[in-house]
Scaffold this motif. Structure first.
Motif, PDB file in Angstrom:
ATOM      1  N   LEU A  50       2.920  -9.110   6.061  1.00 12.99           N
ATOM      2  CA  LEU A  50       2.325  -8.458   7.222  1.00 12.99           C
ATOM      3  C   LEU A  50       1.759  -7.088   6.875  1.00 12.99           C
ATOM      4  O   LEU A  50       0.866  -6.589   7.563  1.00 12.99           O
ATOM      5  CB  LEU A  50       3.355  -8.338   8.347  1.00 12.99           C
ATOM      6  CG  LEU A  50       3.896  -9.682   8.863  1.00 12.99           C
ATOM      7  CD1 LEU A  50       5.026  -9.464   9.847  1.00 12.99           C
ATOM      8  CD2 LEU A  50       2.782 -10.508   9.481  1.00 12.99           C
ATOM      9  N   ILE A  51       2.268  -6.495   5.784  1.00 15.43           N
ATOM     10  CA  ILE A  51       1.770  -5.203   5.306  1.00 15.43           C
ATOM     11  C   ILE A  51       1.690  -5.234   3.782  1.00 15.43           C
ATOM     12  O   ILE A  51       2.295  -6.107   3.145  1.00 15.43           O
ATOM     13  CB  ILE A  51       2.662  -4.014   5.745  1.00 15.43           C
ATOM     14  CG1 ILE A  51       4.048  -4.096   5.090  1.00 15.43           C
ATOM     15  CG2 ILE A  51       2.756  -3.920   7.255  1.00 15.43           C
ATOM     16  CD1 ILE A  51       4.896  -2.838   5.253  1.00 15.43           C
ATOM     17  N   LEU A  52       0.953  -4.283   3.225  1.00 16.27           N
ATOM     18  CA  LEU A  52       0.907  -4.059   1.780  1.00 16.27           C
ATOM     19  C   LEU A  52       1.247  -2.601   1.524  1.00 16.27           C
ATOM     20  O   LEU A  52       0.672  -1.713   2.156  1.00 16.27           O
ATOM     21  CB  LEU A  52      -0.486  -4.340   1.222  1.00 16.27           C
ATOM     22  CG  LEU A  52      -0.964  -5.776   1.218  1.00 16.27           C
ATOM     23  CD1 LEU A  52      -2.426  -5.830   0.803  1.00 16.27           C
ATOM     24  CD2 LEU A  52      -0.121  -6.607   0.285  1.00 16.27           C
ATOM     25  N   GLN A  53       2.175  -2.358   0.608  1.00 16.44           N
ATOM     26  CA  GLN A  53       2.546  -1.001   0.227  1.00 16.44           C
ATOM     27  C   GLN A  53       1.970  -0.702  -1.158  1.00 16.44           C
ATOM     28  O   GLN A  53       1.769  -1.600  -1.952  1.00 16.44           O
ATOM     29  CB  GLN A  53       4.065  -0.849   0.171  1.00 16.44           C
ATOM     30  CG  GLN A  53       4.758  -1.130   1.484  1.00 16.44           C
ATOM     31  CD  GLN A  53       6.246  -0.919   1.366  1.00 16.44           C
ATOM     32  OE1 GLN A  53       6.699   0.205   1.268  1.00 16.44           O
ATOM     33  NE2 GLN A  53       7.002  -2.010   1.349  1.00 16.44           N
ATOM     34  N   PHE A  54       1.749   0.570  -1.400  1.00 13.58           N
ATOM     35  CA  PHE A  54       1.251   1.007  -2.703  1.00 13.58           C
ATOM     36  C   PHE A  54       2.373   1.747  -3.409  1.00 13.58           C
ATOM     37  O   PHE A  54       2.588   2.923  -3.179  1.00 13.58           O
ATOM     38  CB  PHE A  54       0.029   1.914  -2.529  1.00 13.58           C
ATOM     39  CG  PHE A  54      -1.073   1.252  -1.779  1.00 13.58           C
ATOM     40  CD1 PHE A  54      -1.858   0.292  -2.382  1.00 13.58           C
ATOM     41  CD2 PHE A  54      -1.309   1.566  -0.450  1.00 13.58           C
ATOM     42  CE1 PHE A  54      -2.875  -0.336  -1.685  1.00 13.58           C
ATOM     43  CE2 PHE A  54      -2.322   0.948   0.257  1.00 13.58           C
ATOM     44  CZ  PHE A  54      -3.104  -0.006  -0.362  1.00 13.58           C
ATOM     45  N   ARG A  55       3.096   1.054  -4.257  1.00 13.08           N
ATOM     46  CA  ARG A  55       4.243   1.654  -4.933  1.00 13.08           C
ATOM     47  C   ARG A  55       3.855   2.421  -6.189  1.00 13.08           C
ATOM     48  O   ARG A  55       4.568   3.292  -6.625  1.00 13.08           O
ATOM     49  CB  ARG A  55       5.258   0.577  -5.266  1.00 13.08           C
ATOM     50  CG  ARG A  55       5.917   0.024  -4.020  1.00 13.08           C
ATOM     51  CD  ARG A  55       7.080  -0.880  -4.394  1.00 13.08           C
ATOM     52  NE  ARG A  55       7.751  -1.333  -3.201  1.00 13.08           N
ATOM     53  CZ  ARG A  55       7.427  -2.415  -2.525  1.00 13.08           C
ATOM     54  NH1 ARG A  55       6.423  -3.161  -2.922  1.00 13.08           N
ATOM     55  NH2 ARG A  55       8.098  -2.765  -1.451  1.00 13.08           N
ATOM     56  N   HIS A  56       2.727   2.080  -6.782  1.00 11.85           N
ATOM     57  CA  HIS A  56       2.317   2.711  -8.038  1.00 11.85           C
ATOM     58  C   HIS A  56       1.689   4.087  -7.834  1.00 11.85           C
ATOM     59  O   HIS A  56       1.445   4.796  -8.780  1.00 11.85           O
ATOM     60  CB  HIS A  56       1.349   1.803  -8.791  1.00 11.85           C
ATOM     61  CG  HIS A  56       0.108   1.485  -8.015  1.00 11.85           C
ATOM     62  ND1 HIS A  56       0.097   0.537  -7.025  1.00 11.85           N
ATOM     63  CD2 HIS A  56      -1.135   2.004  -8.065  1.00 11.85           C
ATOM     64  CE1 HIS A  56      -1.118   0.478  -6.506  1.00 11.85           C
ATOM     65  NE2 HIS A  56      -1.878   1.346  -7.116  1.00 11.85           N
ATOM     66  N   THR A  57       1.443   4.454  -6.586  1.00 12.29           N
ATOM     67  CA  THR A  57       0.891   5.781  -6.296  1.00 12.29           C
ATOM     68  C   THR A  57       1.828   6.495  -5.330  1.00 12.29           C
ATOM     69  O   THR A  57       2.766   5.915  -4.816  1.00 12.29           O
ATOM     70  CB  THR A  57      -0.498   5.675  -5.648  1.00 12.29           C
ATOM     71  OG1 THR A  57      -0.361   5.073  -4.356  1.00 12.29           O
ATOM     72  CG2 THR A  57      -1.453   4.856  -6.491  1.00 12.29           C
ATOM     73  N   ASN A  58       1.544   7.724  -5.076  1.00 10.14           N
ATOM     74  CA  ASN A  58       2.332   8.481  -4.099  1.00 10.14           C
ATOM     75  C   ASN A  58       1.717   8.388  -2.714  1.00 10.14           C
ATOM     76  O   ASN A  58       1.849   9.294  -1.910  1.00 10.14           O
ATOM     77  CB  ASN A  58       2.444   9.942  -4.528  1.00 10.14           C
ATOM     78  CG  ASN A  58       3.365  10.100  -5.713  1.00 10.14           C
ATOM     79  OD1 ASN A  58       4.269   9.296  -5.915  1.00 10.14           O
ATOM     80  ND2 ASN A  58       3.136  11.123  -6.510  1.00 10.14           N
ATOM     81  N   SER A  59       1.040   7.301  -2.436  1.00 16.10           N
ATOM     82  CA  SER A  59       0.379   7.110  -1.155  1.00 16.10           C
ATOM     83  C   SER A  59       1.386   7.116  -0.015  1.00 16.10           C
ATOM     84  O   SER A  59       2.452   6.511  -0.103  1.00 16.10           O
ATOM     85  CB  SER A  59      -0.384   5.782  -1.163  1.00 16.10           C
ATOM     86  OG  SER A  59      -0.972   5.564   0.088  1.00 16.10           O
ATOM     87  N   ARG A  60       1.036   7.796   1.040  1.00 17.42           N
ATOM     88  CA  ARG A  60       1.905   7.848   2.217  1.00 17.42           C
ATOM     89  C   ARG A  60       1.435   6.885   3.291  1.00 17.42           C
ATOM     90  O   ARG A  60       1.925   6.915   4.409  1.00 17.42           O
ATOM     91  CB  ARG A  60       1.939   9.263   2.758  1.00 17.42           C
ATOM     92  CG  ARG A  60       2.612  10.200   1.796  1.00 17.42           C
ATOM     93  CD  ARG A  60       2.693  11.578   2.344  1.00 17.42           C
ATOM     94  NE  ARG A  60       3.336  12.433   1.354  1.00 17.42           N
ATOM     95  CZ  ARG A  60       3.450  13.719   1.486  1.00 17.42           C
ATOM     96  NH1 ARG A  60       2.970  14.316   2.559  1.00 17.42           N
ATOM     97  NH2 ARG A  60       4.039  14.426   0.561  1.00 17.42           N
ATOM     98  N   SER A  61       0.470   6.055   2.941  1.00 25.01           N
ATOM     99  CA  SER A  61      -0.005   5.071   3.903  1.00 25.01           C
ATOM    100  C   SER A  61       0.157   3.669   3.332  1.00 25.01           C
ATOM    101  O   SER A  61       0.423   3.483   2.149  1.00 25.01           O
ATOM    102  CB  SER A  61      -1.465   5.335   4.270  1.00 25.01           C
ATOM    103  OG  SER A  61      -2.303   5.134   3.154  1.00 25.01           O
TER     104      SER A  61
END
Length: 80
Positions: A50-61
């Motif tokens: 349902l969502i995609l996270q960006f673990r390889h960056t410091n993205s807060r979104s």
């Protein structure tokens, strides 16, 4: 975990999220939301695609997938 908790988190992400142009593809849109929620809930929503996270960056979104947006629309009818 209570399913209603996950549903309400997804709904909040949808209601507070925004659409923007995809960086690599002109004209293509993505739907972002802030990821200031419990990691346990975010991980479960990601496992459900349902969502995609960006673990390889410091993205807060994060990104809501098409399935996530559709589910959130259904949840608007259920909770609002």
């Amino acid at each position: 975990m209570d399913e209603r908790i996950k549903e309400l988190h997804l709904l909040l992400m949808y209601l507070t999220g925004w659409e923007e142009d995809k960086r690599n593809s002109a004209g293509e849109k993505i739907f972002r939301a802030w990821k200031g929620y419990k990691f346990e809930i975010l991980n479960e929503l990601e496992e459900q695609k349902l969502i995609l996270q960006f673990r390889h960056t410091n993205s807060r979104s994060l990104l809501l997938t098409e399935a996530g947006k559709q589910r959130a629309e259904q949840l608007k009818g259920k909770y609002l």
